[in-house]
Design an enzyme around this catalytic site. Sequence first.
Site, PDB file in Angstrom:
ATOM      1  N   LYS A 169       0.842  -1.198   0.000  1.00  0.00           N
ATOM      2  CA  LYS A 169       0.000   0.000   0.000  1.00  0.00           C
ATOM      3  C   LYS A 169       0.880   1.252   0.000  1.00  0.00           C
ATOM      4  O   LYS A 169       2.080   1.170   0.312  1.00  0.00           O
ATOM      5  CB  LYS A 169      -0.907  -0.012   1.236  1.00  0.00           C
ATOM      6  N   TYR A 210      16.370  30.197   8.807  1.00  0.00           N
ATOM      7  CA  TYR A 210      15.165  30.884   9.270  1.00  0.00           C
ATOM      8  C   TYR A 210      15.184  31.116  10.776  1.00  0.00           C
ATOM      9  O   TYR A 210      15.515  30.216  11.541  1.00  0.00           O
ATOM     10  CB  TYR A 210      13.918  30.081   8.901  1.00  0.00           C
TER      11      TYR A 210
HETATM   12  C1  LIG Z   1      -0.461  -1.684   6.896  1.00  0.00           C
HETATM   13  C2  LIG Z   1      -1.069  -2.982   7.300  1.00  0.00           C
HETATM   14  C3  LIG Z   1      -0.282  -4.138   7.388  1.00  0.00           C
HETATM   15  C4  LIG Z   1       1.230  -4.105   7.289  1.00  0.00           C
HETATM   16  O1  LIG Z   1       1.732  -3.601   8.509  1.00  0.00           O
HETATM   17  P1  LIG Z   1       3.302  -3.478   8.820  1.00  0.00           P
HETATM   18  O2  LIG Z   1       3.339  -3.057  10.233  1.00  0.00           O
HETATM   19  O3  LIG Z   1       3.832  -2.457   7.888  1.00  0.00           O
HETATM   20  O4  LIG Z   1       3.895  -4.825   8.587  1.00  0.00           O
HETATM   21  C5  LIG Z   1      -0.915  -5.340   7.625  1.00  0.00           C
HETATM   22  N1  LIG Z   1      -2.269  -5.400   7.804  1.00  0.00           N
HETATM   23  C6  LIG Z   1      -3.038  -4.300   7.752  1.00  0.00           C
HETATM   24  C7  LIG Z   1      -4.497  -4.430   7.972  1.00  0.00           C
HETATM   25  C8  LIG Z   1      -2.464  -3.056   7.524  1.00  0.00           C
HETATM   26  O5  LIG Z   1      -3.234  -1.959   7.499  1.00  0.00           O
END
Ligand SMILES: *Cc1c(COP(=O)(O)O)cnc(C)c1O
Length: 368
Positions: free
Chosen positions: A40, A262
């Site tokens: 994702k 800044y």
């Molecule tokens: C993002 C996510 C994962 C992966 O999690 P990590 O901590 O990056 O391994 C797995 N299951 C769900 C439902 C997620 O939202």
Amino acid sequence: MIVPEDQAGAILTIDLGAIVHNYRLLRERLGGAACAGVVKADAYGLGAGEVASALLREGCQDFFVAVLTEGIELRKVLGPGPRICVLNGTLPGTEGEFVEHGLTPVVNSLPQLAGWREWRRLHSGSDVPIFLQVDSGMSRMGLQPEDVTLIAEDPSLLHGLRVKCVMSHLACADESEHEANLAQLQEFNRLRALLPQALASLANSSGIFLGRAFHFDLARPGAALYGINPTPGRPNPMRPVVTLASRISQLREVAEGCGVGYGFMARTSCTTRLATISYGYADGWPRNAQASAFFEGVRMPFFGRVSMDSIILDAGACADRLQEGMLVELISEQQTVDDIGAAAGTIGYEILTRLGRRAHRRYVGDNA
Ligand SMILES: *Cc1c(COP(=O)(O)O)cnc(C)c1O
């Protein structure tokens, strides 16, 4: 945006070989359970197409994205074979798009379930494969326990659908001693017993390190694949995946007593050699993360505030060897995404997912 290397203010190097190595390591830890790839958010910013293709060649057959558009893009890259699941479920009226692109919805609520039954009523064909997510305690996504009871009492709620997998997500997996882990495990087992026989999936990256009871049939690691430490407070078992280097855009020497950057948040206490690099908060560096850049292993601390497009370094330790256009390292084994997360009061995940929109991306270690 594709940025040619010679014009880029920063170069993000992504080691696909290290991702594959990490995938193998997780698979070994899992023993018999299958290992998905969570890609994702463009594989946490590292390029979903490149990362997923490398994992596919390694035998990965299950991929998770967050939203429909990510799934549609990924399907084009991976072809029809592997399963692509959409974690955030279905928005009303998007069922047809899922089917058209062969995407598996993670159904998270009774209204989403009703949407799928309705879609099935209007379209003939075989049962639609779905993942059902149950909320085992995180209160974020998934069917609530009372929803699961309703389904157990009225199996027609699943009419026309085929539950391939029952899944849930852990809220505190990165704290191995947290009591919520066992509580969620028990609740997951209780809920899944009320639902049709299907595969089960609970563990994210950190969950894999909580032991066999958390592995079930399919694990869903993301972060650990990308080199983030799934066991905070203990040594990182994963191989580093990203390095980030930024170019020096200007070198200068300033006198004692000069305000720098800044708000004059820094001021020179003696004649100081400064290097300004082409990387800032618009590139994903948190404005509050005071850190260092490294040249041939030598530390050059940030001096003054992080700007939108630049950071000023105290280059005293290396100034004789530096020239404009040279690269200095911002992320490496000397300073990891987890370190930067800690400096910014956040986690490595957030650092990684924001990196390098203006950077040139270089993929190395590809086995293709
Ligand atoms: C993002 C996510 C994962 C992966 O999690 P990590 O901590 O990056 O391994 C797995 N299951 C769900 C439902 C997620 O939202």
